[in-house]
Design an enzyme around this catalytic site. Structure first.
Site, PDB file in Angstrom:
ATOM      1  N   TYR A  96       0.877  -1.088  -0.017  1.00  0.00           N
ATOM      2  CA  TYR A  96      -0.052   0.101  -0.040  1.00  0.00           C
ATOM      3  C   TYR A  96       0.765   1.349  -0.038  1.00  0.00           C
ATOM      4  O   TYR A  96       0.655   2.012  -0.676  1.00  0.00           O
ATOM      5  CB  TYR A  96      -0.985   0.050   1.181  1.00  0.00           C
ATOM      6  CG  TYR A  96      -1.689   1.155   1.583  1.00  0.00           C
ATOM      7  CD1 TYR A  96      -2.814   1.656   0.550  1.00  0.00           C
ATOM      8  CD2 TYR A  96      -1.394   2.264   2.441  1.00  0.00           C
ATOM      9  CE1 TYR A  96      -3.642   2.737   0.992  1.00  0.00           C
ATOM     10  CE2 TYR A  96      -2.098   3.272   2.850  1.00  0.00           C
ATOM     11  CZ  TYR A  96      -2.999   3.603   2.066  1.00  0.00           C
ATOM     12  OH  TYR A  96      -3.880   4.907   2.101  1.00  0.00           O
ATOM     13  N   HIS A  97       1.908   1.190   0.903  1.00  0.00           N
ATOM     14  CA  HIS A  97       2.665   2.262   1.004  1.00  0.00           C
ATOM     15  C   HIS A  97       3.528   2.737  -0.398  1.00  0.00           C
ATOM     16  O   HIS A  97       3.469   3.960  -0.932  1.00  0.00           O
ATOM     17  CB  HIS A  97       3.810   2.239   2.073  1.00  0.00           C
ATOM     18  CG  HIS A  97       4.820   3.349   2.149  1.00  0.00           C
ATOM     19  ND1 HIS A  97       5.951   2.884   1.578  1.00  0.00           N
ATOM     20  CD2 HIS A  97       4.897   4.479   2.696  1.00  0.00           C
ATOM     21  CE1 HIS A  97       6.929   4.126   1.943  1.00  0.00           C
ATOM     22  NE2 HIS A  97       6.114   5.071   2.418  1.00  0.00           N
TER      23      HIS A  97
END
Length: 260
Positions: free
Chosen positions: A144-145
């Site tokens: 996600y990051h």
């Protein structure tokens, strides 16, 4: 030496006269951004299920080289941005709140562009995790990051977002520490200050919210700040990351404390 640094990091013609122009710069179109993210997520899913592997020595060598490159690049970006602010920003307020309709040009936006491209290079982190068979490290937070931060950096440039110089410097400083840690691990040394890296990342997010209060004050009491919609995406993203990092921090280090 200082004059040489200033030339290569601020006053070089390609840096001094840089302009972000969608369709002109490499990676400046929404199509490129969409294709890059789709490719990253698809390959991550495909490789995760097939679990390819290389010899541990080869993976360590690639990891060491990758970490060294990103550690040095992060340091250069931080230094370039600080020098650009020192020489180009008319006052301290300009760092926090760009005037409305600021054009994405000049040294500050050049380093934002390099930062944006470096986040694509960081996709290699995911590949190295899979190739080393350290699947437990391939968390939702990690993917996600890496995916969402590219969108954030694209919006920095596309909207001439206020406050990005502060975010760029703090993030690159943390990444110097983080990739130095990875470099030492790849070389067979495992420092005892891994927790410090996560702590610094959490402090970075908290600081970004604190400085954002100042930016919002100037935005609503003055003529406004450039790129406020880009900042809104940035704020939501940072809030989600902070929640995920705090959760990761609690699970990882509380379990280690109990085991000890």
């Amino acid at each position: 030496m200082i004059s040489t640094l200033l030339y290569w990091l601020v006053n070089h013609p390609r840096i001094l006269h840089f302009t972000w122009t969608p369709g002109h710069n490499i990676g400046s179109t929404p199509k490129f951004l969409s294709f890059t993210l789709f490719t990253y997520l698809s390959l991550t899913f495909l490789l995760y299920n097939r679990r390819p592997s290389l010899g541990p020595n080869i993976v360590k060598l690639i990891t060491a080289l990758h970490s060294l490159i990103l550690c040095l690049l992060s340091f250069i970006m931080a230094l370039g941005c600080v020098l650009s602010v020192s020489l180009q920003a008319p006052n301290l307020l300009h760092i926090i709140c760009f005037p409305p309709h600021t054009q994405p040009s000049g040294p500050l936006f050049f380093w934002a562009y390099v930062f944006y491209l470096s986040k694509i290079l960081e996709f290699v982190d995911t590949l190295l995790i899979i190739l080393s068979n350290s699947i437990q490290r391939l968390t939702f937070l990690h993917v996600y990051h890496h995916a969402t931060v590219v969108i954030m950096c694209y919006l920095w440039l596309q909207t001439s977002q206020s406050l990005f110089p502060v975010a760029l410097v703090t993030n690159t400083v943390v990444h110097v520490l983080m990739y130095y840690y990875y470099l030492l691990c790849a070389m067979g040394m495992r420092p005892k200050w891994k927790k410090l890296v996560t702590d610094c990342q959490i402090v970075q997010f908290v600081f970004s919210f604190a400085i954002s209060v100042t930016m919002l004050y100037y935005h609503f009491t003055g003529d406004g700040c450039s790129g406020i919609w880009g900042w809104c995406f940035n704020a939501i993203f940072n809030a989600s990351l902070l929640a995920l990092f705090v959760n990761f921090h609690g699970k990882s280090y509380s379990m280690k404390t109990k085991k000890s």
